[in-house]
Structures are given as C-alpha cells and as structure tokens.
Design a protein around this motif. Sequence first.
Motif, PDB file in Angstrom:
ATOM      1  N   GLU A  71       0.818  -1.054   0.167  1.00  0.00           N
ATOM      2  CA  GLU A  71      -0.328   0.008  -0.010  1.00  0.00           C
ATOM      3  C   GLU A  71       0.286   1.296  -0.396  1.00  0.00           C
ATOM      4  N   GLN A  72       1.645   1.132   1.203  1.00  0.00           N
ATOM      5  CA  GLN A  72       2.871   2.626   1.121  1.00  0.00           C
ATOM      6  C   GLN A  72       3.133   2.787  -0.484  1.00  0.00           C
ATOM      7  N   CYS A  73       3.948   1.837  -1.244  1.00  0.00           N
ATOM      8  CA  CYS A  73       4.495   2.430  -2.648  1.00  0.00           C
ATOM      9  C   CYS A  73       3.291   2.999  -3.343  1.00  0.00           C
ATOM     10  N   ARG A  74       2.186   2.103  -3.604  1.00  0.00           N
ATOM     11  CA  ARG A  74       1.164   2.427  -4.494  1.00  0.00           C
ATOM     12  C   ARG A  74       0.394   3.792  -3.774  1.00  0.00           C
ATOM     13  N   ARG A  75       0.786   4.242  -2.916  1.00  0.00           N
ATOM     14  CA  ARG A  75      -0.134   5.300  -2.150  1.00  0.00           C
ATOM     15  C   ARG A  75       1.156   6.426  -3.012  1.00  0.00           C
ATOM     16  N   VAL A  76       2.673   6.027  -2.706  1.00  0.00           N
ATOM     17  CA  VAL A  76       3.785   7.608  -3.430  1.00  0.00           C
ATOM     18  C   VAL A  76       3.451   7.934  -4.806  1.00  0.00           C
ATOM     19  N   PHE A  77       2.482   6.093  -6.060  1.00  0.00           N
ATOM     20  CA  PHE A  77       2.934   6.775  -6.725  1.00  0.00           C
ATOM     21  C   PHE A  77       1.541   7.563  -7.386  1.00  0.00           C
ATOM     22  N   THR A  78       0.404   7.594  -6.346  1.00  0.00           N
ATOM     23  CA  THR A  78      -0.803   7.139  -6.471  1.00  0.00           C
ATOM     24  C   THR A  78      -1.041   9.547  -7.043  1.00  0.00           C
ATOM     25  N   ARG A  79      -0.125  10.149  -5.326  1.00  0.00           N
ATOM     26  CA  ARG A  79       0.221  11.272  -5.182  1.00  0.00           C
ATOM     27  C   ARG A  79       0.816  11.508  -6.561  1.00  0.00           C
ATOM     28  N   ALA A  80       2.183  11.332  -6.927  1.00  0.00           N
ATOM     29  CA  ALA A  80       2.827  11.335  -8.277  1.00  0.00           C
ATOM     30  C   ALA A  80       2.331  12.106  -9.235  1.00  0.00           C
ATOM     31  N   PHE A  81       0.783  10.631  -9.284  1.00  0.00           N
ATOM     32  CA  PHE A  81       0.126  11.414 -10.509  1.00  0.00           C
ATOM     33  C   PHE A  81      -0.596  11.720 -10.699  1.00  0.00           C
ATOM     34  N   THR A  82      -1.197  12.044  -9.008  1.00  0.00           N
ATOM     35  CA  THR A  82      -2.442  13.096  -9.419  1.00  0.00           C
ATOM     36  C   THR A  82      -1.705  14.637  -8.398  1.00  0.00           C
ATOM     37  N   THR A  83      -1.425  14.597  -7.677  1.00  0.00           N
ATOM     38  CA  THR A  83      -1.027  15.809  -6.830  1.00  0.00           C
ATOM     39  C   THR A  83      -0.077  16.089  -7.403  1.00  0.00           C
ATOM     40  N   GLY A  84       0.959  15.447  -8.178  1.00  0.00           N
ATOM     41  CA  GLY A  84       2.262  15.504  -8.997  1.00  0.00           C
ATOM     42  C   GLY A  84       1.931  16.547 -10.335  1.00  0.00           C
ATOM     43  N   LEU A  85       0.237  15.939 -11.155  1.00  0.00           N
ATOM     44  CA  LEU A  85       0.438  16.235 -11.980  1.00  0.00           C
ATOM     45  C   LEU A  85      -0.229  17.743 -12.406  1.00  0.00           C
ATOM     46  N   ARG A  86      -0.720  18.709 -11.155  1.00  0.00           N
ATOM     47  CA  ARG A  86      -1.186  19.501 -11.221  1.00  0.00           C
ATOM     48  C   ARG A  86      -0.513  20.532 -10.061  1.00  0.00           C
ATOM     49  N   ASP A  87      -0.032  19.623  -9.085  1.00  0.00           N
ATOM     50  CA  ASP A  87       1.387  21.178  -8.287  1.00  0.00           C
ATOM     51  C   ASP A  87       2.286  20.888  -8.779  1.00  0.00           C
ATOM     52  N   VAL A  88       2.835  21.667  -9.616  1.00  0.00           N
ATOM     53  CA  VAL A  88       4.113  21.277 -10.377  1.00  0.00           C
ATOM     54  C   VAL A  88       6.052  21.838  -9.195  1.00  0.00           C
ATOM     55  N   SER A  89       5.446  22.021  -8.122  1.00  0.00           N
ATOM     56  CA  SER A  89       6.441  22.833  -7.474  1.00  0.00           C
ATOM     57  C   SER A  89       6.873  21.488  -7.004  1.00  0.00           C
ATOM     58  N   LEU A  90       8.367  21.434  -6.300  1.00  0.00           N
ATOM     59  CA  LEU A  90       9.018  20.949  -5.442  1.00  0.00           C
ATOM     60  C   LEU A  90       7.774  20.200  -4.121  1.00  0.00           C
ATOM     61  N   ASN A  91       7.717  20.825  -3.591  1.00  0.00           N
ATOM     62  CA  ASN A  91       6.318  20.626  -2.681  1.00  0.00           C
ATOM     63  C   ASN A  91       5.311  19.070  -3.445  1.00  0.00           C
ATOM     64  N   GLY A  92       4.737  19.767  -4.422  1.00  0.00           N
ATOM     65  CA  GLY A  92       3.950  18.333  -5.279  1.00  0.00           C
ATOM     66  C   GLY A  92       4.775  17.185  -5.445  1.00  0.00           C
ATOM     67  N   ARG A  93       5.454  17.700  -6.411  1.00  0.00           N
ATOM     68  CA  ARG A  93       5.925  16.897  -6.754  1.00  0.00           C
ATOM     69  C   ARG A  93       6.518  15.444  -5.728  1.00  0.00           C
ATOM     70  N   VAL A  94       6.928  14.359  -5.268  1.00  0.00           N
ATOM     71  CA  VAL A  94       7.075  12.966  -5.351  1.00  0.00           C
ATOM     72  C   VAL A  94       9.017  13.768  -5.215  1.00  0.00           C
ATOM     73  N   THR A  95       9.639  13.967  -4.064  1.00  0.00           N
ATOM     74  CA  THR A  95      11.021  14.204  -4.746  1.00  0.00           C
ATOM     75  C   THR A  95      11.796  12.152  -3.850  1.00  0.00           C
TER      76      THR A  95
END
Length: 436
Positions: free
Chosen positions: A275-299
């Motif tokens: 689950e932890q891995c899938r959560r991070v990918f989900t964040r990368a391709f939902t929030t990370g698509l909209r918020d292009v800052s370093l806060n939005g993308r997965v570092t």
Amino acid sequence: MDGLIQPGDTLRMERAGALLAVEKRIGEGGQGVVHVARLNGTPFAVKWFRPGLGDDEMRASITGLIQRGRPPHPAFVWPIDLVSSASLPGFGYVMPLLEPRFVSLAQLLNQDSQPSFRVITTLGRELVDAFAALHSAGLCYRDISFGNLRVDPAARQAAIIDVDNVGVDGGSALVKGTGPFMAPELLRDEAVPSTGTDLHSLAVLLFYLLMHGHPLSGGRADAAYSWERAAHRSEAELLMRSFGLDPVFIFDPDDPSNRPLPGDRTLTWWPIYPEQCRRVFTRAFTTGLRDVSLNGRVTEGTWRRVLLDLHDSVCGCPGCGAAVFYDPERSGQPCWNCAAPLPVPATLRLRGSLLVLAEGAVLTSHHLNRDRDYRTACAVVEPGPRQPGRAVLRNLTDRTWTVVPDGEEPKRVVPNQRLGIRPMRIDFGPARGQIL
C-alpha cells in the motif's frame, strides 16, 4: 563528408593536448555519433556532434561540466575533455567507455525472465540516488528516459549516459526531454527543464521499472490517441493530448476514466506492491500532475525510502515459492501467484525500519549506521543447517552481538557465528533491534 568522425581519424583533447585514435562506431543518434577511441592504448568513448544550431551553447555547457571535475554521483558517465579535429569542423567530448556488462534498461524489462524484486528495487534506488546528487549540485538532467540509462543487473549498478543533456536547474536548454517521460508543463510549453520536471520523469521511469507500463497510458489515452491518429495528427499533437493537456493516472482513485485496457501488464503488477508504494505513485500522478512545485512532486528522499522498504520486505510464499512483498498494512495478504494467505514473516525492527528475515535478506551498514552504505553486509539470512525451513542470521561484522531471546538468558554471537531466528532483542553495537 557528413561532418562526422570515422575510424582512423585522430582527435586532439583540448585541455590535455593528447591525441586520440578513433576506432569503431558504437552508437548513433540525432545529436551525433559515439566511437571507441584510444589514448596510449587505453579505450575511451568519444561523442562527436553533428554540425548545427546550438553548437556554441552545447560547447559552453559541456565545458562547464568538465570544469566541475568529478561527477556528482558515480553512475554518471561524465565528460573528461572536449575534442577537436584538424580536418573536420565541429567538436565532441571524451568520456569513460562503458563496460559491456551494462545493458539497456528497456531491454532488461522486456526479457522473458525478469530480474528479482531485490535487483529491480536496488537499481531503482541507485538511479534515485544519482539524480538526487545531481539536483543537489544545482543541475538537472532534462531527459530522463530509457534511452539514456544502462544497468548491470548482476552487480546491481546503473549508468547514466548522454550527460550533455545536463545543465543548470531552470536554465536554457537545447533538449526538453523524451515525449512520454516529459512533464505535462513541458509538453504545454509552460516551463523549462528543471529539478521539478526531472522529478516527474523519474516517477514515470520508476513506474515503468516496477509496474511495466506508463502511468498515464490507459483506455482514455488510447482512445484519444487512436482518434487523433485517424485525424492524421502529428506525434507531438498525440503526446500533447495524452500526456500534456489533461493527463489522468491509470489508477487514479477518484477518476476511473483512464483505467488500463484489459490485458495491460500494469493490471497484474499494481496489486503485487504494498500500500505504501502505491500511495506514493498515486500522489506522484495526481497531486504531482497539478502541483508542479517541489512540494507537489515526489522527491528523491521519498522514493529512496519506498525502494529501500520494498527491498527489505521481499520474502517467499511458503506454498508456491513465489517472491512476494510483505505488506504490514494488509492482514491476510494473499500470494499474488497462488492466492494462499501469507503468514506474517519474522522481521527485524531497528531505527524505525523493518527488515523481513527471509532467505537472502541482508542487513547492511546503512541499517545499523544510517550511512547510506547499502553494499557492506553486516549480516545475512541463510537456510538453517539442521532444520529445513528454518533460517539463521550470520554475523558478518567484526563485533560481538549481545542477544536476549524471549524466555532465555542473554547470549553472545561472535563474528561469523550463526543465530537461530526467533523472537529476541539484539544489541549490534551501533544499533539495537528486535526480532518479532
């Protein structure tokens, strides 16, 4: 004739003044050609650029990389010196010659026999560490994609080539990326390459590495692609439609419009991961698509933790022997291969991390010292010598451990001694842990 070097040509290193003898061509692309070249009998690689626009900017960029000296991470195949020819206009650069043990990452993933989970997660972590070091140096890569990566699965090492793409974070760039790996804002021409756009490309690369598909290529993207292609759109317009204008993650929990098509390999691989891995990918391709800052993308720090945890959670199904990831968040987790419920494996917990004590698991210096030394083994899990199915932990350090098994007296485990795995507390010296 075409302004490119040929076997038998001689090139001069601009700073060192030494002469290189050009040998066989080993690569060719839109920017130029790569040849083997020898300096006093030692083989190197030379990339020679095709004449064209941007020569001065490319020369200045590569000169800046050479002046930095050593690469920010050993994975980068870094330029050593510029080279020129007395008989040809233009220029190139000399770099270390990549050993034949390195193969294309795409080639590796397309093989029928896939590398083990431990190999794949280690290669992913190596790439993450390399790009983290690059970004920490104020640079960005600009073109993270399959074409620029090589791997040695046996040594679990990665190599990053074509470093002439590298430049100052957010600076002007001749290269913007490779279509499907490019951040949406780059495709829309709303940004220049940067650490932030690299982070999107890195997330796409890691998704390919673990899930064997593109995170934005689902049913809706396929339908749009087919329609646009029928309308004779260009490749750039097709990419813009699927990955730039309105991209949707194929496993977006709130938008099922772009789910993978039946038979897509991602449908098989996605449920295998914790689950932890899938959560991070989900964040990368939902929030990370909209918020292009370093806060939005997965570092990189987050990806490093995910990949280390994945590597440390590998174990085997007792029923069918398939490799699985233990997920502490899923009680009664079924085996992906035979569907039998997986028992909770023995785990070592220390410094906030969890290492599944399955055969082949390695306790590294990083586990004990938090020093990012992932290759120095401090202990290894081996089959029990007298009890089939039981595992032991061998002390590979030069320290004596103190262990207190549940219900037993304290014991000492000297270097190279084996310890039967059972519930206990362990004092390793630099850290203390507990086997559950």
